[in-house]
Design a protein around this motif. Structure first.
Motif, PDB file in Angstrom:
ATOM      1  N   GLN A   1      73.975 -46.266 -82.029  1.00  0.00           N
ATOM      2  CA  GLN A   1      73.196 -47.422 -81.560  1.00  0.00           C
ATOM      3  C   GLN A   1      71.752 -47.345 -82.048  1.00  0.00           C
ATOM      4  O   GLN A   1      71.172 -48.366 -82.424  1.00  0.00           O
ATOM      5  N   ASN A   2      71.179 -46.155 -82.077  1.00  0.00           N
ATOM      6  CA  ASN A   2      69.823 -45.996 -82.614  1.00  0.00           C
ATOM      7  C   ASN A   2      69.789 -46.313 -84.112  1.00  0.00           C
ATOM      8  O   ASN A   2      68.846 -46.947 -84.590  1.00  0.00           O
ATOM      9  N   MET A   3      70.806 -45.873 -84.826  1.00  0.00           N
ATOM     10  CA  MET A   3      70.895 -46.185 -86.252  1.00  0.00           C
ATOM     11  C   MET A   3      70.982 -47.700 -86.449  1.00  0.00           C
ATOM     12  O   MET A   3      70.332 -48.258 -87.337  1.00  0.00           O
TER      13      MET A   3
ATOM     14  N   SER B   1      78.958 -50.002 -91.724  1.00  0.00           N
ATOM     15  CA  SER B   1      79.597 -48.711 -91.440  1.00  0.00           C
ATOM     16  C   SER B   1      79.317 -48.247 -90.015  1.00  0.00           C
ATOM     17  O   SER B   1      80.195 -47.705 -89.344  1.00  0.00           O
ATOM     18  N   VAL B   2      78.087 -48.464 -89.552  1.00  0.00           N
ATOM     19  CA  VAL B   2      77.715 -48.070 -88.185  1.00  0.00           C
ATOM     20  C   VAL B   2      78.471 -48.919 -87.167  1.00  0.00           C
ATOM     21  O   VAL B   2      79.007 -48.400 -86.177  1.00  0.00           O
TER      22      VAL B   2
ATOM     23  N   LYS C   1      83.018 -49.365 -83.258  1.00  0.00           N
ATOM     24  CA  LYS C   1      84.326 -49.946 -82.924  1.00  0.00           C
ATOM     25  C   LYS C   1      85.375 -48.841 -82.792  1.00  0.00           C
ATOM     26  O   LYS C   1      86.171 -48.843 -81.849  1.00  0.00           O
ATOM     27  N   ARG C   2      85.368 -47.877 -83.729  1.00  0.00           N
ATOM     28  CA  ARG C   2      86.313 -46.748 -83.634  1.00  0.00           C
ATOM     29  C   ARG C   2      86.074 -45.952 -82.361  1.00  0.00           C
ATOM     30  O   ARG C   2      87.024 -45.497 -81.713  1.00  0.00           O
TER      31      ARG C   2
ATOM     32  N   PRO D   1      76.940 -39.680 -88.594  1.00  0.00           N
ATOM     33  CA  PRO D   1      77.742 -40.127 -87.445  1.00  0.00           C
ATOM     34  C   PRO D   1      78.647 -41.316 -87.756  1.00  0.00           C
ATOM     35  O   PRO D   1      79.641 -41.525 -87.075  1.00  0.00           O
ATOM     36  N   GLU D   2      78.319 -42.071 -88.789  1.00  0.00           N
ATOM     37  CA  GLU D   2      79.126 -43.235 -89.144  1.00  0.00           C
ATOM     38  C   GLU D   2      80.285 -42.897 -90.076  1.00  0.00           C
ATOM     39  O   GLU D   2      81.077 -43.776 -90.444  1.00  0.00           O
ATOM     40  N   ALA D   3      80.432 -41.624 -90.443  1.00  0.00           N
ATOM     41  CA  ALA D   3      81.483 -41.211 -91.383  1.00  0.00           C
ATOM     42  C   ALA D   3      82.856 -41.626 -90.864  1.00  0.00           C
ATOM     43  O   ALA D   3      83.192 -41.392 -89.705  1.00  0.00           O
TER      44      ALA D   3
END
Length: 110
Positions: free
Chosen positions: A11-13, A62-63, A68-69, A94-96
């Protein structure tokens, strides 16, 4: 990384990316008399700005997909093979969405 930490970081990203995208989409400066060199420089700046906007928009996507995942209980699992994404990879990105092996395979195909 636990789900709460992952969600907070993602969320910060997302907030930072939204700010960056807003700046990159900003209105052009007021028109002024320009030389041909200025016009060429503006074109280069616009091209660079467009490229940065494209990268930021893709990163934002991606974020959002990672969030969603997380909501679906699939965060931390590779979207290709289903194996766990290594903790160190999630700490760094973290979005990987893929494990290192599947990401490498994807990049080689490009």
């Amino acid at each position: 990384m636990d789900d709460a930490t992952a969600r907070m970081r993602l969320q910060n990203m997302l907030l930072e990316l939204d700010r960056s995208i807003g700046v990159l989409r900003g209105d052009p400066p007021a028109e002024r008399e320009r030389s041909a060199a200025d016009a060429g420089s503006d074109l280069t700046d616009n091209d660079r700005n467009r490229a940065m906007l494209d990268v930021a928009t893709q990163h934002r996507r991606s974020v959002v997909e990672a969030l969603k995942r997380l909501d679906e209980g699939l965060y931390g699992l590779c979207v290709d093979c289903g194996k766990p994404v290594p903790e160190g990879r999630l700490e760094a990105r973290p979005e990987a969405s893929r494990c290192v092996e599947c990401q490498s395979r994807r990049e080689r195909r490009r």
